[in-house]
Design a protein around this motif. Structure first.
Motif: not given
Ligand SMILES: Nc1ncnc2c1ncn2[C@@H]1O[C@H](COP(=O)(O)OP(=O)(O)O)[C@@H](O)[C@H]1O
Ligand SMILES: [Mg+2]
Length: 243
Positions: A13-18, A170-171, A201, A203, A207
Motif C-alpha cells: 500500500g505504499v504506491g508501487k502500482s501508482t 511516495e505520498r 507528493w 495528492d 488516487r
C-alpha cells in the motif's frame, strides 16, 4: 531490447502500482513503448487505472497456463497507444522465473521498457522478477515501517545481483512539518540506504486518477514529478529541486 524496471517495496500500500502506472504513462508520453507486467496475482487493479476494465479477456495466468497466445493478453491503453498492459491473474497462484523470462524474450524487442509491478514483500513473484531487473525502483512512504521494509528490499535485491537500485518516496506531504515522526527526507534516504530518484507528493487527485482510469492533469505537480522521474530513468540530469 527492453529495459526491465522492477517496482518493489517491503510494505504494501505504499504506491508501487501508482508509480508503475504514472511512470509508464510519462515514459510513453515521450514516445517510448512501454509494457506494464502486473504481478500482483489475485489483486488485479491496473486494468482499472488504465481504463481497460471492459477489454480484458486474458491475463498473465492464461499466458502461463498456455490458454492464450502471449499477444492476446497484451492490452493497449486507449489514451496512450504506446502503453500496454499484461493484467495480473484474478486468482492468486505461483509463478516462476521462466514465466517472466518468456515475456521478456517474446516481447522485449517490441518495447523500450517493461515495467514490472511487484506485489509487496519478498515472495515468489519478487524472487522470479528480480532475476531480470535492469533497474529496481524501491518505493517507500515517509513512515518508519515502510523505510525499514525498503531497506530490506534493497538489500535483498543487492544480494540477488541487482546493483542498479533507486528510492522513490511516495505520498510525501507537501509541508515538511507533516512528515512527523520523520524529521526530513534525508532520514528516509539514510534509513533505506538507497539513492533517491524521485519524490511523489501526497495528492488526492492521484488516487482519483488511479481509480477512474484517467491520466494525471498535465498542470498538476505530480504530472511534472513523474515526467522528471521518467527523464532521470532515461539518464537525463534533472535536479531533485528541494532539500
Ligand atoms: N501520491 C499519492 N497521493 C495520494 N494517494 C496516493 C498516492 N500514491 C498512492 N496513493 C493511494 O494509496 C493507495 C495505495 O497505492 P498503490 O499504488 O495501490 O500501492 P501498492 O501498489 O504499493 O499496494 C491507493 O489508494 C492509491 O490511490
Ligand atoms: Mg499494487
Amino acid at each position: 531490447m527492453a529495459e526491465t524496471i522492477l517496482v518493489a517495496s517491503g510494505k504494501g500500500g505504499v504506491g508501487k502500482s501508482t508509480v508503475s502506472v504514472f511512470l509508464s504513462e510519462a515514459l510513453s508520453a515521450e514516445n517510448s513503448r512501454v509494457l506494464i507486467l502486473e504481478l500482483d496475482c489475485g489483486l488485479r487493479n491496473l486494468d482499472v487505472s488504465l481504463g481497460l476494465t471492459r477489454d480484458i479477456v486474458f491475463d498473465f495466468g492464461d499466458i502461463i497456463r498456455e490458454s492464450c497466445n502471449i499477444k492476446d493478453a497484451v492490452y493497449q491503453c486507449h489514451f496512450r497507444p504506446n502503453l500496454s498492459l499484461i493484467p495480473a491473474a484474478l486468482k492468486s497462484f505461483e509463478l516462476c522465473s521462466d514465466d517472466i523470462k518468456n515475456i521478456i524474450e517474446n516481447l522485449g524487442e517490441q518495447f523500450d521498457y517493461i515495467v514490472i509491478d511487484c506485489p509487496a514483500g519478498l515472495g515468489e513473484a519478487f524472487d522470479s522478477a528480480a532475476k531480470f531487473a535492469d533497474l529496481a525502483l524501491i518505493v517507500a512512504t515517509p513512515d518508519p515501517s515502510s523505510i525499514r521494509g525498503a531497506r530490506t528490499t534493497g538489500a535483498e535485491l543487492l544480494s540477488r545481483g541487482v546493483k542498479n537500485r533507486r528510492l522513490v518516496i511516495e505520498r510525501c506531504p507537501q509541508k515538511a512539518k507533516n512528515l512527523d515522526p520523520i524529521k526530513n527526507l534525508d532520514e528516509i534516504i539514510d534509513g533505506t540506504e538507497l539513492q533517491l530518484i524521485g519524490v511523489i507528493w501526497e495528492d488526492p487527485d492521484v488516487r482519483i486518477a488511479m481509480d477512474s482510469g484517467t491520466p494525471l492533469d498535465v498542470d498538476s505537480t505530480n504530472y511534472k514529478t513523474f515526467r522528471d522521474l521518467s527523464e532521470r530513468i532515461r539518464g537525463k540530469y534533472i535536479p531533485l529541486g528541494f532539500k
